[in-house]
Design a protein around this motif. Structure first.
Motif, short mmCIF file in Angstrom:
data_model
loop_
_atom_site.label_atom_id
_atom_site.label_comp_id
_atom_site.label_asym_id
_atom_site.label_seq_id
_atom_site.Cartn_x
_atom_site.Cartn_y
_atom_site.Cartn_z
N GLU A 94 -34.75 -74.59 3.53
CA GLU A 94 -35.42 -73.29 3.62
C GLU A 94 -35.34 -72.61 2.26
O GLU A 94 -34.29 -72.60 1.63
CB GLU A 94 -34.75 -72.41 4.66
CG GLU A 94 -34.92 -72.94 6.09
CD GLU A 94 -33.94 -72.29 7.06
OE1 GLU A 94 -34.34 -71.33 7.74
OE2 GLU A 94 -32.79 -72.74 7.12
N VAL A 95 -36.47 -72.05 1.83
CA VAL A 95 -36.47 -71.26 0.59
C VAL A 95 -36.34 -69.80 1.01
O VAL A 95 -37.14 -69.29 1.79
CB VAL A 95 -37.77 -71.49 -0.22
CG1 VAL A 95 -37.73 -70.67 -1.52
CG2 VAL A 95 -37.96 -72.97 -0.52
N ILE A 96 -35.30 -69.14 0.53
CA ILE A 96 -35.00 -67.78 0.97
C ILE A 96 -34.93 -66.84 -0.23
O ILE A 96 -34.49 -67.23 -1.31
CB ILE A 96 -33.68 -67.78 1.77
CG1 ILE A 96 -33.89 -68.60 3.06
CG2 ILE A 96 -33.22 -66.36 2.11
CD1 ILE A 96 -32.67 -68.82 3.89
N GLY A 97 -35.40 -65.60 -0.02
CA GLY A 97 -35.35 -64.61 -1.11
C GLY A 97 -36.21 -65.03 -2.29
O GLY A 97 -35.92 -64.65 -3.42
N GLY A 98 -37.23 -65.82 -2.02
CA GLY A 98 -38.14 -66.25 -3.08
C GLY A 98 -37.74 -67.57 -3.73
O GLY A 98 -38.55 -68.48 -3.84
N ILE A 200 -29.65 -64.96 2.18
CA ILE A 200 -29.26 -66.12 3.00
C ILE A 200 -28.28 -65.66 4.07
O ILE A 200 -28.39 -66.04 5.25
CB ILE A 200 -28.63 -67.24 2.13
CG1 ILE A 200 -29.64 -67.78 1.12
CG2 ILE A 200 -28.14 -68.39 3.03
CD1 ILE A 200 -29.08 -68.82 0.14
N ALA A 201 -27.33 -64.82 3.67
CA ALA A 201 -26.34 -64.32 4.64
C ALA A 201 -27.04 -63.53 5.75
O ALA A 201 -26.73 -63.72 6.94
CB ALA A 201 -25.31 -63.45 3.92
N ASP A 202 -28.00 -62.68 5.38
CA ASP A 202 -28.75 -61.91 6.40
C ASP A 202 -29.48 -62.85 7.35
O ASP A 202 -29.50 -62.65 8.56
CB ASP A 202 -29.78 -60.99 5.73
CG ASP A 202 -29.10 -59.80 5.07
OD1 ASP A 202 -27.91 -59.56 5.35
OD2 ASP A 202 -29.76 -59.12 4.24
N HIS A 203 -30.11 -63.87 6.77
CA HIS A 203 -30.87 -64.85 7.53
C HIS A 203 -29.95 -65.55 8.56
O HIS A 203 -30.32 -65.72 9.72
CB HIS A 203 -31.46 -65.86 6.53
CG HIS A 203 -32.13 -67.05 7.12
ND1 HIS A 203 -33.37 -66.99 7.70
CD2 HIS A 203 -31.73 -68.36 7.20
CE1 HIS A 203 -33.70 -68.20 8.12
NE2 HIS A 203 -32.74 -69.05 7.83
#
Ligand SMILES: [Zn+2]
Length: 486
Positions: A94-98, A200-203
């Motif tokens: 997964e690509v997270i936060g851009g 990532i932590a929020d996700h």
């Protein structure tokens, strides 16, 4: 009467000496050994080449205001996809936060909480004017003298690539972990990590994920750095210090310098800084620094060993000794560093304001409010105002007696049987803090071998990793995947 008193004193001193001697002599190392294991056979030239290519991609985090190096991160992602086909095929990406990456290697036993291995893909810039001091250019990824050279080889592309190398190897070996393994690679650790690790932590939080532990960059294997201890020491950091930047602003009436008041704005700000330097926050020896010293004491030369073995009596002496050196002072104290000062424009004009920036690194157990209160009480001047520019509290202290710690320590003993293992305190910051609320423990350790001259390479000149050490680091992560995978 006097005779009796002297006699009593002698008896007390003799008794104290006896207790201290007993405590010193009986303080012997607890040695645990592991059965020898077969370590991963790595195609080292190929792995080294992949790290070299990663170093050549300029994923620089310059400052919070600078634009993200988006195309560089895209290039790095493409290099990862191409370099590790088994990961691309078998793990969820997964690509997270851009630009940050989260990989999930699904385990077979959902009752086991996942373990997360971490690293960050961004690097700090090279300080202007220092480029030609490098033996090999900082973004060359040059392979020479048994090392890979360049930004990111110590901080922290090596972790990202060593974790990926280890996972690719284990996938080829057919490892089927019982415990789910997550790999999290942030893209903005050097500028606080809010958009990378934070997202990532929020996700993960949104999905209700709870982790057993995270393992991130932080402490290393120290060689010849701890005075009096010859064996290498692997420090597993249980915590990181907090960070606080305050801006002090002194105000005064402006005017002509021929009619000055007793103190100008410049004088007031100077006094505030001197007051802060002379009234540092109090020193005390707390966990994890205390745990580190107590674990290492049995290996130390006698005077030090005797003092640490008798903290019940000698703690004040120990703390005052530790406070004398820059490095150990940072372990026992919230440090104060005035870093920027400004004020005034012309030699004959009284400035109406003057400013100073002061940076604090906060000891675990303390917090931002305590530091601000100390600063207010110390300066104690209504003409000097204090504002918080940036801050985060210190992390909590993770456990050194948990199953999670045991997994990491066992893995270190298997790959580095000669080292002493101790808990430690990370003086700088890492992405780990973002995962505090969703993990039982957050550890900060990469088995980089650091000698006295290596500390200055991090964020400095001639950053490089020895290729033999890179092999050990891949083997460490590989073994950790087996040990934590269950
Ligand atoms: Zn780093």
């Amino acid at each position: 009467m006097i005779k009796k008193a002297i006699l009593l004193l002698v008896v007390i001193i003799a008794a104290l000496a006896a207790v201290m001697t007993f405590k010193t002599v009986t303080n012997t190392p607890i040695i645990t050994t592991e059965k020898p294991v077969t370590l991963a056979k790595i195609n080292l030239p190929a792995a080294t080449m992949r790290l070299s290519k990663a170093v050549q991609i300029k994923t620089i985090s310059a400052s919070l205001d600078a634009p993200v190096a988006a195309s560089a991160f895209n290039d790095l992602h493409a290099l990862i996809d191409k370099s590790f086909p088994m990961i691309a095929k078998n793990l969820r990406k997964e690509v997270i936060g851009g630009h940050s990456l989260l990989y999930t290697w699904q385990g077979s036993d959902p009752s086991l909480k996942p373990a997360m291995l971490m690293g960050h893909m961004d690097v700090v810039p090279v300080e202007m004017g220092t480029e030609n001091k490098w033996q090999h250019p900082p973004f060359s990824g040059k392979i020479a003298d048994g090392a890979v050279w360049g930004r990111g080889t110590l901080d922290d592309k090596l972790s990202v690539f060593a974790i990926l190398e280890a996972a690719e190897h284990q996938l080829n070996q057919g490892l089927k972990p019982k415990r789910t393994l997550l790999f999290a690679f942030g893209h903005d650790e050097e500028i606080l990590g809010d958009n990378g690790a934070g997202m990532i932590a929020d996700h993960l939080k949104q999905q209700g994920v709870k982790l057993a532990f995270t393992l991130d960059e932080g402490m290393v294997v120290l060689e010849g750095i701890m005075p009096g201890i010859e064996k290498p020491i692997a420090l597993i950091a249980l915590a990181e210090k907090g960070f606080l930047t305050l801006e002090l602003t002194a105000t005064a009436t402006g005017g002509h310098s021929s009619l000055p008041p007793k103190a100008t704005a410049v004088g007031k700000i100077a006094k505030a800084i001197v007051d802060l330097e002379q009234n540092r926050l109090p020193a005390s020896l707390q966990s994890p620094a205390s745990e580190m010293l107590e674990t290492l004491a049995p290996y130390m030369p006698t005077p030090l060993k005797a003092v640490i073995s008798n903290r019940w009596l000698l703690d004040p002496i120990l703390v005052s000794q530790l406070a004398k050196s820059k490095t150990t002072n940072a372990m026992v104290r919230t440090t104060t560093a005035a870093t920027i000062v400004s004020g005034g424009t012309k030699d004959n004009v009284l400035p109406s304001t003057a400013k100073a920036t002061v940076n604090f690194r906060i000891l675990p157990g303390s917090n931002i409010d305590e530091v601000v209160k100390h600063v207010e009480d110390t300066i104690n001047n209504p003409d000097v105002s204090i504002t918080i520019k940036q801050g985060n509290n210190p992390s909590r202290v993770s456990n050194s007696d948990s199953k999670n710690y045991a997994i990491v320590a066992k893995t270190i003993r298997e790959v580095f049987p000669e080292v002493i293992i101790a808990p430690g305190l990370m003086l700088a910051g890492s992405d780990s803090k973002h995962y505090e609320s969703i993990a039982e423990d957050n550890y900060r350790f990469v088995p980089l071998r650091f000698g006295p001259e290596d500390l200055s390479r991090v964020h400095g000149t001639n950053e490089r990793i020895l290729i033999d050490n890179y092999r050990e680091i891949i083997q460490f992560y590989s073994r950790l995947m087996e040990n934590s995978g269950g």
